[in-house]
Design a protein around this motif. Structure first.
Motif, PDB file in Angstrom:
ATOM      1  N   ASN A  25       0.796  -1.225   0.000  1.00 16.18           N
ATOM      2  CA  ASN A  25       0.000   0.000   0.000  1.00 16.18           C
ATOM      3  C   ASN A  25       0.828   1.275   0.000  1.00 16.18           C
ATOM      4  OD1 ASN A  25      -2.775  -0.868  -0.172  1.00 16.18           O
ATOM      5  ND2 ASN A  25      -2.449  -1.835   1.809  1.00 16.18           N
ATOM      6  N   GLN A  27       2.873   4.211  -1.861  1.00 14.45           N
ATOM      7  CA  GLN A  27       2.655   4.840  -3.162  1.00 14.45           C
ATOM      8  C   GLN A  27       3.611   4.287  -4.201  1.00 14.45           C
ATOM      9  OE1 GLN A  27      -0.082   6.903  -3.454  1.00 14.45           O
ATOM     10  NE2 GLN A  27       0.292   6.408  -5.593  1.00 14.45           N
ATOM     11  N   LYS A  30       2.150   0.920  -5.329  1.00 14.49           N
ATOM     12  CA  LYS A  30       0.895   1.156  -6.060  1.00 14.49           C
ATOM     13  C   LYS A  30       1.180   1.694  -7.461  1.00 14.49           C
ATOM     14  CE  LYS A  30      -2.426   2.367  -2.507  1.00 14.49           C
ATOM     15  NZ  LYS A  30      -3.044   3.523  -1.843  1.00 14.49           N
ATOM     16  N   THR A  87      -6.393   1.972 -10.387  1.00 16.83           N
ATOM     17  CA  THR A  87      -6.042   2.016  -8.971  1.00 16.83           C
ATOM     18  C   THR A  87      -5.685   0.612  -8.494  1.00 16.83           C
ATOM     19  OG1 THR A  87      -8.339   1.729  -8.243  1.00 16.83           O
ATOM     20  CG2 THR A  87      -7.522   3.998  -8.459  1.00 16.83           C
ATOM     21  N   TYR A  89      -4.750  -1.459  -4.536  1.00 14.28           N
ATOM     22  CA  TYR A  89      -4.427  -1.478  -3.118  1.00 14.28           C
ATOM     23  C   TYR A  89      -4.576  -2.907  -2.604  1.00 14.28           C
ATOM     24  CZ  TYR A  89      -9.493  -1.343  -2.322  1.00 14.28           C
ATOM     25  OH  TYR A  89     -10.839  -1.618  -2.336  1.00 14.28           O
TER      26      TYR A  89
END
Length: 143
Positions: A25, A27, A30, A87, A89
């Protein structure tokens, strides 16, 4: 007990699953996952299962050529909005991939399947390698 003893105590109390989820998680990770998906679609025109998205119609090839865009396979990248919506996560149990697949009246998930997002085997291996590097750094320097 000393520095090494303190490190050993911390290591024994460590919840590795929780640390891996934290790493997933960040940045950095990701962004890495999103970029791998974008690169796969653009460079190969294949979904996360390795299935080809197909080829453009002759009419679409002419339009894409006029825009200076790739025409040798479907990339799902025209304006870039779809790619920018990716996205990723991690939860305690899942890796979650999502994107805004609505394009005008069409939905790219309906047209090409849910597997247009996600990681293929090669990308999963790259992600595992990055997790290993980040976890090793954490254990050596942050624990």
């Amino acid at each position: 007990m000393g520095d090494i003893g303190d490190k050993i105590k911390k290591f024994l109390k460590l919840d590795l699953k929780k640390e891996v989820i934290k790493i997933l998680n960040t940045q950095k990770v990701k962004d890495f996952v999103v970029e791998m998906q974008q690169e796969r679609l653009f460079n190969t025109g294949k979904d996360s299962k390795g299935e080809s998205l197909g080829n453009y119609s002759p009419f679409t090839v002419v339009i894409k050529q006029s825009k200076g865009q790739r025409t040798d396979h479907i990339t799902l990248r025209d304006t870039g909005e779809f790619y920018e919506s990716f996205t990723f996560y991690a939860t305690d149990t899942d890796l979650v991939f999502d994107a805004d697949a609505q394009k005008d009246e069409d939905n790219l998930f309906d047209d090409f399947g849910l597997d247009i997002i996600g990681l293929n085997d090669f990308n999963r291996q790259r992600l595992i390698e990055l997790i290993y590097i980040e976890l090793r750094f954490f254990l050596l320097y942050k624990l």
